[in-house]
Design a protein around this motif. Structure first.
Motif, PDB file in Angstrom:
ATOM      1  N   ILE A 101      -3.268  -2.698  -3.852  1.00  0.00           N
ATOM      2  CA  ILE A 101      -2.298  -3.788  -3.933  1.00  0.00           C
ATOM      3  C   ILE A 101      -3.009  -5.133  -3.791  1.00  0.00           C
ATOM      4  CG2 ILE A 101      -0.331  -4.860  -2.759  1.00  0.00           C
ATOM      5  CD1 ILE A 101       0.778  -2.409  -3.814  1.00  0.00           C
ATOM      6  N   VAL A 102      -3.911  -5.216  -2.795  1.00  0.00           N
ATOM      7  CA  VAL A 102      -4.644  -6.470  -2.573  1.00  0.00           C
ATOM      8  C   VAL A 102      -5.430  -6.847  -3.823  1.00  0.00           C
ATOM      9  CG1 VAL A 102      -6.550  -7.517  -1.296  1.00  0.00           C
ATOM     10  CG2 VAL A 102      -4.784  -6.266  -0.075  1.00  0.00           C
ATOM     11  N   GLU A 105      -2.946  -8.008  -6.611  1.00  0.00           N
ATOM     12  CA  GLU A 105      -2.336  -9.304  -6.275  1.00  0.00           C
ATOM     13  C   GLU A 105      -3.352 -10.433  -6.356  1.00  0.00           C
ATOM     14  OE1 GLU A 105       1.283  -8.090  -3.232  1.00  0.00           O
ATOM     15  OE2 GLU A 105      -0.712  -8.479  -2.438  1.00  0.00           O
ATOM     16  N   ARG A 115       4.522 -19.085  -4.191  1.00  0.00           N
ATOM     17  CA  ARG A 115       5.157 -17.777  -4.023  1.00  0.00           C
ATOM     18  C   ARG A 115       4.156 -16.768  -3.493  1.00  0.00           C
ATOM     19  NH1 ARG A 115       9.469 -15.479  -7.958  1.00  0.00           N
ATOM     20  NH2 ARG A 115       9.917 -14.524  -5.957  1.00  0.00           N
ATOM     21  N   PHE A 116       2.899 -16.982  -3.832  1.00  0.00           N
ATOM     22  CA  PHE A 116       1.849 -16.092  -3.356  1.00  0.00           C
ATOM     23  C   PHE A 116       1.720 -16.168  -1.842  1.00  0.00           C
ATOM     24  CE2 PHE A 116      -2.638 -15.091  -2.480  1.00  0.00           C
ATOM     25  CZ  PHE A 116      -2.723 -13.863  -3.102  1.00  0.00           C
ATOM     26  N   THR A 117       1.943 -17.362  -1.287  1.00  0.00           N
ATOM     27  CA  THR A 117       1.748 -17.559   0.152  1.00  0.00           C
ATOM     28  C   THR A 117       2.982 -17.246   0.986  1.00  0.00           C
ATOM     29  OG1 THR A 117       1.243 -19.704  -0.767  1.00  0.00           O
ATOM     30  CG2 THR A 117       0.013 -19.041   1.117  1.00  0.00           C
ATOM     31  N   PHE A 118       4.184 -17.493   0.458  1.00  0.00           N
ATOM     32  CA  PHE A 118       5.370 -17.249   1.283  1.00  0.00           C
ATOM     33  C   PHE A 118       6.429 -16.411   0.578  1.00  0.00           C
ATOM     34  CE2 PHE A 118       3.750 -21.173   3.232  1.00  0.00           C
ATOM     35  CZ  PHE A 118       3.732 -20.778   4.553  1.00  0.00           C
ATOM     36  N   TYR A 120       6.952 -13.444  -1.107  1.00  0.00           N
ATOM     37  CA  TYR A 120       7.378 -12.044  -1.128  1.00  0.00           C
ATOM     38  C   TYR A 120       7.189 -11.403   0.237  1.00  0.00           C
ATOM     39  CZ  TYR A 120       6.124 -13.109  -5.947  1.00  0.00           C
ATOM     40  OH  TYR A 120       5.993 -13.701  -7.164  1.00  0.00           O
ATOM     41  N   ILE A 121       8.159 -10.555   0.622  1.00  0.00           N
ATOM     42  CA  ILE A 121       7.939  -9.784   1.837  1.00  0.00           C
ATOM     43  C   ILE A 121       7.430  -8.392   1.484  1.00  0.00           C
ATOM     44  CG2 ILE A 121       9.586 -11.022   3.267  1.00  0.00           C
ATOM     45  CD1 ILE A 121      11.200  -8.147   2.620  1.00  0.00           C
ATOM     46  N   ALA A 122       7.427  -8.054   0.211  1.00  0.00           N
ATOM     47  CA  ALA A 122       6.891  -6.769  -0.235  1.00  0.00           C
ATOM     48  C   ALA A 122       6.204  -7.004  -1.564  1.00  0.00           C
ATOM     49  CB  ALA A 122       8.022  -5.764  -0.393  1.00  0.00           C
ATOM     50  N   PRO A 123       5.215  -6.188  -1.894  1.00  0.00           N
ATOM     51  CA  PRO A 123       4.555  -6.361  -3.185  1.00  0.00           C
ATOM     52  C   PRO A 123       5.569  -6.203  -4.321  1.00  0.00           C
ATOM     53  CG  PRO A 123       3.379  -4.797  -1.822  1.00  0.00           C
ATOM     54  CD  PRO A 123       4.656  -5.078  -1.137  1.00  0.00           C
ATOM     55  N   VAL A 128       3.207  -2.679  -7.666  1.00  0.00           N
ATOM     56  CA  VAL A 128       3.245  -1.309  -7.145  1.00  0.00           C
ATOM     57  C   VAL A 128       3.076  -0.309  -8.285  1.00  0.00           C
ATOM     58  CG1 VAL A 128       4.704   0.408  -6.003  1.00  0.00           C
ATOM     59  CG2 VAL A 128       4.632  -1.941  -5.150  1.00  0.00           C
TER      60      VAL A 128
ATOM     61  N   TYR B   4       8.063  -1.373   2.827  1.00  0.00           N
ATOM     62  CA  TYR B   4       8.000  -2.776   3.240  1.00  0.00           C
ATOM     63  C   TYR B   4       9.363  -3.306   3.676  1.00  0.00           C
ATOM     64  CZ  TYR B   4       3.294  -2.961   1.354  1.00  0.00           C
ATOM     65  OH  TYR B   4       1.976  -2.751   1.126  1.00  0.00           O
ATOM     66  N   PHE B 186       4.523 -15.411   5.834  1.00  0.00           N
ATOM     67  CA  PHE B 186       3.155 -15.669   5.376  1.00  0.00           C
ATOM     68  C   PHE B 186       2.270 -14.451   5.605  1.00  0.00           C
ATOM     69  CE2 PHE B 186      -1.204 -16.967   6.350  1.00  0.00           C
ATOM     70  CZ  PHE B 186      -1.556 -17.470   5.107  1.00  0.00           C
ATOM     71  N   ASN B 188       2.949 -11.405   5.777  1.00  0.00           N
ATOM     72  CA  ASN B 188       3.285 -10.237   4.971  1.00  0.00           C
ATOM     73  C   ASN B 188       3.313 -10.544   3.482  1.00  0.00           C
ATOM     74  OD1 ASN B 188       4.083  -7.836   6.863  1.00  0.00           O
ATOM     75  ND2 ASN B 188       4.739  -9.729   7.832  1.00  0.00           N
ATOM     76  N   SER B 189       2.898 -11.753   3.130  1.00  0.00           N
ATOM     77  CA  SER B 189       2.840 -12.124   1.715  1.00  0.00           C
ATOM     78  C   SER B 189       1.508 -11.643   1.131  1.00  0.00           C
ATOM     79  CB  SER B 189       2.929 -13.644   1.590  1.00  0.00           C
ATOM     80  OG  SER B 189       1.701 -14.196   1.989  1.00  0.00           O
ATOM     81  N   PRO B 190       1.360 -11.723  -0.179  1.00  0.00           N
ATOM     82  CA  PRO B 190       0.057 -11.395  -0.773  1.00  0.00           C
ATOM     83  C   PRO B 190      -1.082 -12.187  -0.134  1.00  0.00           C
ATOM     84  CG  PRO B 190       1.702 -11.616  -2.487  1.00  0.00           C
ATOM     85  CD  PRO B 190       2.380 -11.999  -1.205  1.00  0.00           C
ATOM     86  N   ALA B 191      -0.820 -13.446   0.184  1.00  0.00           N
ATOM     87  CA  ALA B 191      -1.873 -14.261   0.798  1.00  0.00           C
ATOM     88  C   ALA B 191      -2.239 -13.733   2.178  1.00  0.00           C
ATOM     89  CB  ALA B 191      -1.417 -15.718   0.892  1.00  0.00           C
ATOM     90  N   ARG B 193      -2.009 -10.656   3.205  1.00  0.00           N
ATOM     91  CA  ARG B 193      -2.811  -9.445   3.000  1.00  0.00           C
ATOM     92  C   ARG B 193      -4.237  -9.810   2.613  1.00  0.00           C
ATOM     93  NH1 ARG B 193       1.911  -7.127   1.474  1.00  0.00           N
ATOM     94  NH2 ARG B 193       1.972  -7.984  -0.614  1.00  0.00           N
TER      95      ARG B 193
END
Lengths: 252, 336
Positions: A101-102, A105, A115-118, A120-123, A128, B4, B186, B188-191, B193
């Protein structure tokens, strides 16, 4: 075929020790180019210079026509060079799936801004789904939920390969992909690498010690000795070269 | 695969319980205890901001007081010299001051040092800021800035009067909840991770095509802004900004909270801060006993349960669950 990676006059020294001396190196688009040589010949150093892990002291490196000599490793990755390490580098405290996932992403982050920073709470579902595709493709189904640090040596290597494939590289550099594997695992690894090379249309650059793996994969072979290229060409032709037999193959 | 959404829901449930507990405090406790609870709420997020660096980015900061103090003094200055300024804008300036300090310091230190050297640099820089505050007349020298008013917030539709301690207490709880929520999003966001990934193997992340420096700086600036926000929110509550809040002892606070509660858990600093507050309250009559108790407790935690209280509980639960069939797994720092 055109050269996708061209190095001219590559020189690298650590202190007063010259590891690479005026090396010219070409990698054609679509070939599987294996670099061999005795320990200390400069294989890993060549690898590090080409991938951008270390700075070169002289010469130029061009990738797909662009001079990448001054770019960092991360910048070269963005241009399409992926690489693995001799000892697989993964994120040990995350699950194998999260590792993937990392990687996915990270490839996508530039299009997403905040949006990348705040955001999503899930991928995202697409991420996925892509990770699941990679899991099936690389045969990681049994270990996908395990903590990556507890995986076996071979599975770590496969996971690392999957992470690199997630970056959609044009050129993939594999540093001793079968080091420390059993003979049966090696054959399996050769099949896997050949398969992903075909399905992704990759150019490959490998270093390797095991001759079965070398001749199983190589479409071109280069022999490095004391930081200089002593032979390069078709695998069979290089195998027959008397100088190569003397410094390297003869020992086996 | 990790669920998640279930993780989000369970964390939301924990947060709701915590919020409910803080909400009833003014009804069941006297004003002294409510004052302490307000400070605990601020300390929770202050601890979390430190843990974002420690467990998230793998950076050890011994100088978080510079952000906390920076935010507090920025807030104090704007409310004393610029009374007409909307309160929320003042808070934003406070958080921005922390972000700015973190940016300047981070650009210098993250390039130059890592590990223990980085930690020592944070300590030195923070002491420098403390020294500047105590020598600057504009900032009140050793006396600090006093008489900071509590605000009223004009929303256009209605006016929120926060001049009473109780009203401002509720504002603190809401503000800290929002800050903790933003931080959770933050992390739990992609960043978030990605920052975790950098801590676990920075060479691998570089060869995923990211700038390690850029993301570490992002985490550092965010952590600084959050700590400064805590300082800025506190100032109208205590109505004073004194140099002690930029002193190194304040830097040790979030470290204590996090280690007591458990660094590997998002709620670790919260548990630590509440426990710390309870010890402080229980020993308030006996000067010095609080330090001895906290010190002993920390010693025990570090020696016996290095994962902190939450790490210990989680470990026990996993052990119990797996007991019948398989052996206990190796302890990992995976996020809950």
């Amino acid at each position: 075929m055109t050269a996708i990676l061209e190095a001219r006059g590559l020189t690298k020294a650590y202190g007063s020790v010259r590891v690479l001396e005026d090396v010219d190196f070409d990698l054609q688009d679509g070939e599987a180019h294996v670099v061999i040589g005795p320990n200390g010949a400069g294989k890993t150093t060549l690898f590090r210079c080409l991938s951008g892990e270390t700075r070169i002291n002289g010469g130029t490196i061009r990738f797909a026509g662009e001079d990448v000599s001054g770019l960092t490793g991360a910048q070269r990755v963005k241009r399409g060079i992926g690489r693995t390490f001799q000892v697989a580098r993964i994120f040990p405290s995350m699950s194998a799936f999260e590792n993937l996932i990392v990687a996915i992403e990270t490839r996508e982050r530039t299009h997403q801004g905040l949006r990348f920073t705040f955001g999503y709470i899930a991928p995202r579902r697409a991420v996925v789904a892509e990770a699941e595709r990679l899991v099936t493709e690389l045969g990681l189904e049994d270990t996908v939920d395990d903590v990556a640090g507890t995986l076996s040596h071979g599975d770590k290597k496969r996971l690392e390969l999957a992470m690199c494939l997630a970056l959609k590289p044009r050129l993939l550099m594999l540093d001793e992909p079968t080091a420390g594997m059993s003979p049966s695992d090696r054959a399996e690894a050769v099949r896997l690498i050949t398969r992903v090379r075909d399905s992704y249309g990759l150019s490959l650059l490998l270093t390797e010690h095991d001759m079965e793996v070398v001749f199983g994969l190589a479409t071109r072979l280069t022999v490095l000795h004391h930081g200089e290229i002593i032979a390069s060409g078709q695998p069979e032709a290089v195998r027959a070269d008397p100088r190569v037999r003397e410094v390297y193959l003869g020992q086996h | 695969m990790i669920d998640y959404r279930a993780r989000f829901r369970s964390n939301l449930a924990i947060a709701a319980c915590g919020l409910a507990a803080f909400a009833v405090v003014p009804f069941v406790a006297n004003s002294g205890l409510m004052f302490l609870a307000g400070l605990v709420a601020i300390n929770i997020v202050f601890g979390m901001s430190w843990n974002l660096l420690f467990s998230g980015a793998g950076l050890l900061s011994f100088g978080h007081a510079m952000f906390f103090g920076g935010g507090a003094y920025a807030m104090a200055l704007v409310s004393l010299h610029w009374p007409g300024l909307p309160f929320l804008l003042g808070l934003a300036i406070g958080a921005g001051a922390g972000a700015l300090i973190a940016l300047v310091f981070g650009v210098i230190a993250l390039r130059r040092a890592s590990g223990v050297y980085f930690a020592v640099l944070t300590l030195v820089f923070s002491e420098l800021i403390h020294l500047v505050i105590t020598k600057t007349t504009f900032l009140g020298r050793n006396d600090g800035l006093v008489g900071i008013p509590r605000p009223t917030i004009e929303t256009g539709l209605f006016t929120l009067d926060l001049t009473s301690a109780t009203a401002y207490y509720y504002f603190i709880v809401v503000a800290m909840a929002c800050a903790a929520f933003a931080l959770w999003c933050f992390q739990n966001s992609p960043a978030g991770r990605l920052i975790q990934a950098i801590r676990q193997d920075n060479l691998r992340t570089a060869f995923l095509g990211t700038s390690i420096f850029g993301w570490q700086l992002t985490a550092f600036v965010l952590s600084g802004a959050l700590a400064a926000f805590c300082g800025a929110v506190m100032v109208p509550f205590t109505q004073i900004a004194s140099p002690e809040i930029a002193y190194w002892t304040v830097s040790t606070q979030p470290i204590l909270f996090t280690l007591l509660g458990g660094a590997g858990n998002f709620w670790g600093p919260a548990v630590g801060a509440i426990l710390f507050g309870a010890i402080d309250y229980g020993t308030r009559a006996m000067h010095g006993l609080s330090e001895i108790t906290v010190g002993t407790l920390l010693l025990l935690v570090v020696l016996l349960i290095p994962g902190g209280l939450l790490g210990f509980l989680q470990h026990r639960r996993q052990k119990k669950r797996r007991k019948p069939t398989e052996p206990a797994p190796k302890r990992t720092e995976a996020q809950p």
